[in-house]
Design a protein around this motif. Structure first.
Motif, PDB file in Angstrom:
ATOM      1  N   ALA A   1      48.622 -29.351 -14.896  1.00  0.00           N
ATOM      2  CA  ALA A   1      47.537 -30.121 -13.953  1.00  0.00           C
ATOM      3  C   ALA A   1      46.329 -29.189 -13.735  1.00  0.00           C
ATOM      4  O   ALA A   1      46.422 -28.262 -13.289  1.00  0.00           O
ATOM      5  CB  ALA A   1      48.144 -30.808 -12.960  1.00  0.00           C
ATOM      6  N   ILE A   2      45.075 -29.819 -14.107  1.00  0.00           N
ATOM      7  CA  ILE A   2      44.128 -29.203 -13.762  1.00  0.00           C
ATOM      8  C   ILE A   2      43.092 -29.921 -12.758  1.00  0.00           C
ATOM      9  O   ILE A   2      42.937 -31.207 -12.874  1.00  0.00           O
ATOM     10  CB  ILE A   2      43.332 -28.996 -14.766  1.00  0.00           C
ATOM     11  CG1 ILE A   2      43.680 -28.114 -15.896  1.00  0.00           C
ATOM     12  CG2 ILE A   2      41.752 -28.536 -14.553  1.00  0.00           C
ATOM     13  CD1 ILE A   2      43.436 -28.012 -17.252  1.00  0.00           C
ATOM     14  N   ASP A   3      42.769 -29.386 -11.580  1.00  0.00           N
ATOM     15  CA  ASP A   3      41.641 -29.818 -10.618  1.00  0.00           C
ATOM     16  C   ASP A   3      40.308 -29.477 -11.106  1.00  0.00           C
ATOM     17  O   ASP A   3      39.993 -28.374 -11.275  1.00  0.00           O
ATOM     18  CB  ASP A   3      41.966 -29.155  -9.184  1.00  0.00           C
ATOM     19  CG  ASP A   3      40.950 -30.061  -8.249  1.00  0.00           C
ATOM     20  OD1 ASP A   3      40.123 -30.726  -8.572  1.00  0.00           O
ATOM     21  OD2 ASP A   3      41.032 -29.738  -6.995  1.00  0.00           O
ATOM     22  N   ALA A   4      39.743 -30.602 -11.588  1.00  0.00           N
ATOM     23  CA  ALA A   4      38.277 -30.125 -12.434  1.00  0.00           C
ATOM     24  C   ALA A   4      37.164 -30.495 -11.361  1.00  0.00           C
ATOM     25  O   ALA A   4      36.028 -30.654 -11.979  1.00  0.00           O
ATOM     26  CB  ALA A   4      38.126 -31.026 -13.550  1.00  0.00           C
ATOM     27  N   SER A   5      37.343 -30.812  -9.808  1.00  0.00           N
ATOM     28  CA  SER A   5      36.419 -31.191  -9.202  1.00  0.00           C
ATOM     29  C   SER A   5      35.342 -30.133  -9.038  1.00  0.00           C
ATOM     30  O   SER A   5      34.158 -30.606  -8.580  1.00  0.00           O
ATOM     31  CB  SER A   5      37.044 -31.511  -8.010  1.00  0.00           C
ATOM     32  OG  SER A   5      37.681 -30.546  -7.400  1.00  0.00           O
ATOM     33  N   ALA A   6      35.365 -28.976  -9.407  1.00  0.00           N
ATOM     34  CA  ALA A   6      34.279 -27.857  -9.375  1.00  0.00           C
ATOM     35  C   ALA A   6      33.909 -27.484 -10.558  1.00  0.00           C
ATOM     36  O   ALA A   6      33.300 -26.512 -10.731  1.00  0.00           O
ATOM     37  CB  ALA A   6      34.719 -26.795  -8.369  1.00  0.00           C
ATOM     38  N   ALA A   7      33.856 -28.285 -11.633  1.00  0.00           N
ATOM     39  CA  ALA A   7      33.647 -27.622 -13.106  1.00  0.00           C
ATOM     40  C   ALA A   7      33.119 -28.940 -13.946  1.00  0.00           C
ATOM     41  O   ALA A   7      33.267 -30.127 -13.499  1.00  0.00           O
ATOM     42  CB  ALA A   7      34.900 -27.302 -13.862  1.00  0.00           C
ATOM     43  N   PRO A   8      32.319 -28.789 -14.743  1.00  0.00           N
ATOM     44  CA  PRO A   8      31.672 -29.720 -15.474  1.00  0.00           C
ATOM     45  C   PRO A   8      33.110 -30.385 -16.280  1.00  0.00           C
ATOM     46  O   PRO A   8      33.905 -29.785 -16.748  1.00  0.00           O
ATOM     47  CB  PRO A   8      30.875 -29.154 -16.787  1.00  0.00           C
ATOM     48  CG  PRO A   8      30.353 -27.806 -15.799  1.00  0.00           C
ATOM     49  CD  PRO A   8      31.684 -27.305 -15.186  1.00  0.00           C
ATOM     50  N   GLY A   9      33.010 -31.810 -16.508  1.00  0.00           N
ATOM     51  CA  GLY A   9      34.276 -32.568 -17.186  1.00  0.00           C
ATOM     52  C   GLY A   9      34.666 -32.137 -18.358  1.00  0.00           C
ATOM     53  O   GLY A   9      35.819 -31.779 -18.697  1.00  0.00           O
ATOM     54  N   ILE A  10      33.202 -31.901 -19.070  1.00  0.00           N
ATOM     55  CA  ILE A  10      33.723 -31.425 -20.660  1.00  0.00           C
ATOM     56  C   ILE A  10      34.414 -30.077 -20.707  1.00  0.00           C
ATOM     57  O   ILE A  10      35.083 -29.941 -21.642  1.00  0.00           O
ATOM     58  CB  ILE A  10      32.484 -31.574 -21.608  1.00  0.00           C
ATOM     59  CG1 ILE A  10      32.858 -31.605 -22.983  1.00  0.00           C
ATOM     60  CG2 ILE A  10      31.311 -30.496 -21.101  1.00  0.00           C
ATOM     61  CD1 ILE A  10      31.614 -32.160 -23.933  1.00  0.00           C
ATOM     62  N   LEU A  11      33.956 -29.207 -19.803  1.00  0.00           N
ATOM     63  CA  LEU A  11      34.517 -27.924 -19.953  1.00  0.00           C
ATOM     64  C   LEU A  11      35.991 -27.882 -19.479  1.00  0.00           C
ATOM     65  O   LEU A  11      37.011 -27.159 -19.803  1.00  0.00           O
ATOM     66  CB  LEU A  11      33.805 -27.009 -18.827  1.00  0.00           C
ATOM     67  CG  LEU A  11      34.152 -25.519 -18.872  1.00  0.00           C
ATOM     68  CD1 LEU A  11      33.645 -24.851 -20.325  1.00  0.00           C
ATOM     69  CD2 LEU A  11      32.982 -24.617 -17.765  1.00  0.00           C
ATOM     70  N   ALA A  12      36.414 -28.924 -18.417  1.00  0.00           N
ATOM     71  CA  ALA A  12      37.860 -29.045 -18.031  1.00  0.00           C
ATOM     72  C   ALA A  12      38.416 -29.702 -19.276  1.00  0.00           C
ATOM     73  O   ALA A  12      39.767 -29.082 -19.363  1.00  0.00           O
ATOM     74  CB  ALA A  12      37.576 -30.168 -16.722  1.00  0.00           C
ATOM     75  N   LEU A  13      38.015 -30.494 -19.871  1.00  0.00           N
ATOM     76  CA  LEU A  13      38.653 -31.155 -20.963  1.00  0.00           C
ATOM     77  C   LEU A  13      38.761 -30.169 -22.065  1.00  0.00           C
ATOM     78  O   LEU A  13      40.148 -30.155 -22.609  1.00  0.00           O
ATOM     79  CB  LEU A  13      37.747 -32.302 -21.732  1.00  0.00           C
ATOM     80  CG  LEU A  13      38.441 -32.847 -22.692  1.00  0.00           C
ATOM     81  CD1 LEU A  13      39.704 -33.521 -22.588  1.00  0.00           C
ATOM     82  CD2 LEU A  13      37.763 -33.850 -23.524  1.00  0.00           C
ATOM     83  N   ALA A  14      37.947 -29.017 -22.264  1.00  0.00           N
ATOM     84  CA  ALA A  14      38.209 -28.109 -23.276  1.00  0.00           C
ATOM     85  C   ALA A  14      39.201 -27.112 -22.635  1.00  0.00           C
ATOM     86  O   ALA A  14      40.301 -26.902 -23.546  1.00  0.00           O
ATOM     87  CB  ALA A  14      36.998 -27.269 -23.524  1.00  0.00           C
ATOM     88  N   ALA A  15      39.504 -27.070 -21.559  1.00  0.00           N
ATOM     89  CA  ALA A  15      40.453 -25.982 -20.904  1.00  0.00           C
ATOM     90  C   ALA A  15      41.749 -26.872 -21.114  1.00  0.00           C
ATOM     91  O   ALA A  15      42.742 -26.265 -21.370  1.00  0.00           O
ATOM     92  CB  ALA A  15      40.330 -25.611 -19.609  1.00  0.00           C
TER      93      ALA A  15
END
Length: 334
Positions: free
Chosen positions: A88-102
């Motif tokens: 599970a990734i908390d992506a609230s502090a990163a660009p959405g597309i960067l979180a998706l790549a991760a």
């Protein structure tokens, strides 16, 4: 490929360098930066600038409004247990597309280890064209399913009040001797990005797509109260995505007082581990049968270059996006 009006070209190398610089404050894995940049530029090649560089600019503006977010990476993934490797990734502090790549990278790693993976993303910003992510998984030999839930903008079938997001769903499957078969669609006939672009251009949309705040049909994007779903099937698809990518990963909670957020899920598995003997051959055969029956087989992703190095030497963007990237890189758009 689609065409962009009011467009300029920028050198691929300059565009990539500028995107890399924009992602630098988030301390991301270089592979994630490369893949996120690829998907943004692939969206431009598809003629979908609302999901490309301009989308990233809006997402970075969103993060700038959150104190301290621009120098913080996404929360490290929390590990799940069981036969399927989960994270599970908390992506609230990163660009959405960067979180998706991760999330896609983590899914690929876990497919190699366990044969299947589920990665949830919560608190994400805009994630772009989900079909690009599903295609990346398929290029690696996995079957990939990517879905994203978002704040309410679409009404249920037969209703006039927004309850769910446009909630796209994408599936990528490897095919023998062909590009991966990618299916990517949303629960509504227009996306929120299209509505916003129409608002900015003060251009009416076709009848039957929108209702105003009083539930009356409208073509005026400035008066929109809700987007209408694309049939009962589209409405139910949106509900399914809401359950899996919203409820299932924390994008939607039981507390109505909490602000709306966005959740997404990446599911990937090795078809051999799931029992398939020749999944690539079977998917190719299915495509042939589909066409032979008179069906339209999605193919818009087929011509996309699979890597940054394979992209054209120059990329056509909207004028605003090209000038923005050029300003980041210190060069000049042509």
């Amino acid at each position: 490929m689609g065409q962009v009006l009011n467009a300029r070209s920028i050198a691929r190398a300059e565009a990539v360098a500028s995107l890399t610089a924009l992602f630098a404050p988030f301390d991301a894995d270089p592979a994630d930066v490369e893949r996120a940049s690829l998907w943004l530029l692939q969206a431009e090649l598809l003629g979908l600038p609302e999901f490309g560089v301009g989308m990233l600019r809006r997402d970075l503006d969103r993060l700038d409004a959150i104190e301290g977010s621009t120098d913080a990476a996404a929360e490290p993934p929390a590990e799940g247990r069981g036969a399927v490797a989960a994270a599970a990734i908390d992506a609230s502090a990163a660009p959405g597309i960067l979180a998706l790549a991760a999330a896609v990278r983590l899914a690929e790693e876990r497919v190699q280890l366990a044969g299947a993976a589920i990665v949830g993303i919560r608190g994400a910003g805009a994630m772009g064209v989900l079909g690009c992510a599903a295609r990346s998984l398929a290029l690696g030999g996995a079957i990939g399913v990517v879905a994203a839930q978002s704040p309410a903008a679409v009404a249920p079938w037969g209703a006039t009040t927004a309850a769910i997001g446009t909630n796209p769903l994408a599936i990528g499957v490897p095919r023998a001797a062909q590009h991966p078969l990618v299916v990517d669609y949303a629960s509504s006939p227009v996306t929120l990005a299209v509505v916003r672009r129409a608002q900015a251009e003060q251009a009416p949309l076709a009848a039957g797509l929108l209702v105003d705040r009083d539930g009356r049909p409208t073509t005026d994007p400035a008066a929109v109260g809700a987007i209408l779903p694309d049939s009962l099937l589209g409405s139910l698809t949106g509900l399914v995505v809401e359950l899996v990518a919203g409820v299932g990963v924390g994008g939607r909670t039981a507390d109505a007082r909490q602000p709306a957020t966005r959740g997404a899920i990446v599911i990937a598995f090795d078809p051999k581990a799931a029992g398939a003997v020749d999944a690539t051959g079977a998917s190719a055969r299915l495509g042939e049968d589909w066409r032979a029956a008179g069906g339209h087989l999605p193919a818009r992703f087929d011509a996309l270059p699979p890597s940054l190095d394979a992209l054209p030497e120059t990329i056509t963007l909207t004028t605003a996006a090209a000038e923005w990237l050029a300003s980041i890189g210190g060069g000049a758009a042509r």
